[in-house]
Design an enzyme around this catalytic site. Structure first.
Site, PDB file in Angstrom:
ATOM      1  N   GLU A   1       0.794  -1.243   0.000  1.00 51.46           N
ATOM      2  CA  GLU A   1       0.000   0.000   0.000  1.00 51.46           C
ATOM      3  C   GLU A   1       0.821   1.285   0.000  1.00 51.46           C
ATOM      4  O   GLU A   1       0.540   2.212   0.765  1.00 51.46           O
ATOM      5  CB  GLU A   1      -0.964  -0.005   1.199  1.00 51.46           C
TER       6      GLU A   1
ATOM      7  N   GLU B   1      -5.955 -11.119  -1.316  1.00 49.20           N
ATOM      8  CA  GLU B   1      -6.797 -10.913  -0.127  1.00 49.20           C
ATOM      9  C   GLU B   1      -8.272 -10.889  -0.526  1.00 49.20           C
ATOM     10  O   GLU B   1      -9.012  -9.978  -0.164  1.00 49.20           O
ATOM     11  CB  GLU B   1      -6.420  -9.593   0.565  1.00 49.20           C
TER      12      GLU B   1
HETATM   13  C1  GLA Z   1      -5.034  -4.847   4.190  1.00 54.80           C
HETATM   14  C2  GLA Z   1      -3.789  -5.556   4.604  1.00 54.80           C
HETATM   15  C3  GLA Z   1      -4.120  -6.845   5.273  1.00 54.80           C
HETATM   16  C4  GLA Z   1      -5.242  -6.687   6.256  1.00 54.80           C
HETATM   17  C5  GLA Z   1      -6.414  -6.140   5.593  1.00 54.80           C
HETATM   18  C6  GLA Z   1      -7.537  -6.178   6.587  1.00 54.80           C
HETATM   19  O1  GLA Z   1      -5.577  -5.365   3.058  1.00 54.80           O
HETATM   20  O2  GLA Z   1      -2.901  -5.824   3.539  1.00 54.80           O
HETATM   21  O3  GLA Z   1      -3.019  -7.289   5.952  1.00 54.80           O
HETATM   22  O4  GLA Z   1      -4.868  -5.844   7.309  1.00 54.80           O
HETATM   23  O5  GLA Z   1      -6.058  -4.860   5.148  1.00 54.80           O
HETATM   24  O6  GLA Z   1      -7.557  -7.377   7.333  1.00 54.80           O
END
Ligand code: GLA
Length: 360
Positions: free
Chosen positions: A159, A266
């Site tokens: 990020e 994710e």
């Molecule tokens: C982001 C992070 C993850 C996690 C999510 C929420 O996507 O990369 O590690 O913290 O937020 O669980």
């Protein structure tokens, strides 16, 4: 033969293959098998789920790869300088090893869930660029070194791109203290620590045109400088309302042209819209409605069609959490608002959406 769906045929052949070595009664078919000719299917877990009999059985039946949901993040694995909390992460790697699962490492350099000590020289005084760089190097090399050969891919930087239209990089502590080259340094340190590991840049909203373009520019410039980066992670915290098929396809095709691999890192499909903050929603008795279910089935079906079509560019798809029993989205962006974003329900049973992606 004509009434066999393609996926069924693949599964059938695979079943025959595994039955050569195992009894047909003891092997349980799951997503990892339906997708075995496509890409590994993974899940983000906490050590506690691995101790729960029902959850660990589900994990072993359905998934071929694990990511630590939290315990490898800097705040948890390296809470103060020189003090590492290895035990929770070790539980995950030991479980993976015992059951021959792959492991993705998450995450080494991030603005969030990273303790203040990384950025301070002494109480209240900011660290110098040199000090912050040496801490970054130390952290990356110690964490990667411990799991060298066990973790095949790492989210090295998470990020780093800003959501603001006028800004390129997020003005994180890493950025403010070190400058924009903290990103390439992180990748270089990671490559030194384990030259065989695949190194990823991971982010959210990559399918949004403006943010995706910035991320593309970042990776393109890293590649041009010879920085060891091998992949982009699309976090894929999506919803029943987005992305649409053309944004998703455009993104995958575009990033594959950079000569890097793509992983979905994710994945979850929220039943609410974006940053929805309608107070009435919180008070309402919250159930998984028929309408949400229908839309979610449609969305899962669509995205997996795109993933399969692009299997040459995609080398992994990981879900963020196991089942609707527990998801981080139950508390984000609104605390205590139940969500139903995954393929297994609160009783760990396969939802209808599961069959849409297993039996295409
Ligand atoms: C982001 C992070 C993850 C996690 C999510 C929420 O996507 O990369 O590690 O913290 O937020 O669980």
């Amino acid at each position: 033969m004509a009434f066999f769906k393609f996926s069924f045929l693949v599964s059938f052949l695979f079943l025959i293959q595994i039955c050569v070595g195992q009894s047909i009664n003891s092997y349980q078919f799951g997503l990892k098998d339906y997708y075995h000719t496509y890409f590994p299917i993974g899940v983000a877990v906490s050590p506690i789920s691995l101790e729960d009999v029902a959850e660990s059985e589900l994990i072993l039946r359905e998934f071929g790869s694990l990511t630590a949901e939290n315990v490898m993040k800097p705040a948890l694995i390296h809470p103060s300088e020189g003090v590492y909390n290895w035990a929770p992460a070790d539980k995950i790697t030991a479980f993976a090893k015992a059951n021959q699962l792959k492991i993705r490492g998450h995450t080494l350099c991030w603005h969030s869930q990273t303790p203040k000590w990384f950025f301070e020289e002494s109480e209240g005084r900011p660290a110098s660029r040199e000090l912050a760089l040496s801490r970054l190097k130390d952290h990356i090399q110690n964490v990667m070194g411990r799991y060298k050969g066990e973790i095949y891919a790492w989210d090295v930087v998470n990020e780093a791109i800003s959501d603001d239209a006028g800004l390129f990089l997020r003005e994180s502590d890493w950025y403010k203290i070190i400058g924009p080259d903290y990103i390439e340094k992180a990748f270089e340190y990671a490559h030194e620590a384990d030259p065989d590991a695949l190194l990823f840049y991971n982010d959210y909203n990559v399918v949004d045109k403006a943010k995706g373009d910035k991320i593309f520019k970042l990776i393109e410039s890293l590649k041009a400088k010879g920085v060891p980066i091998h992949g982009i992670g699309l976090q894929a915290h999506w919803s029943i309302f987005h992305p649409n098929v053309s944004d998703l396809e455009r993104t995958i095709v575009k990033f594959s042209k950079l000569g890097i691999t793509i992983q979905i890192t994710e994945l979850d499909i929220s039943v609410y819209d974006g940053e929805q903050s309608d107070a009435n929603l919180i008070k309402a008795p919250i159930q998984f409605t028929k309408e949400q279910e229908k839309k979610q089935i449609h969305q899962y079906k669509m995205i997996f069609e795109v993933f399969r079509k692009n299997k040459d560019s995609i080398t992994g798809v990981t879900f963020w959490n196991i089942s609707d029993r527990h998801s981080w989205l139950d508390n984000y962006p609104i605390r205590d608002r139940k969500n139903f974003p995954l393929l297994f329900d609160q009783n760990l049973k396969r939802k209808k959406a599961y069959w849409e992606i297993a039996n295409w």
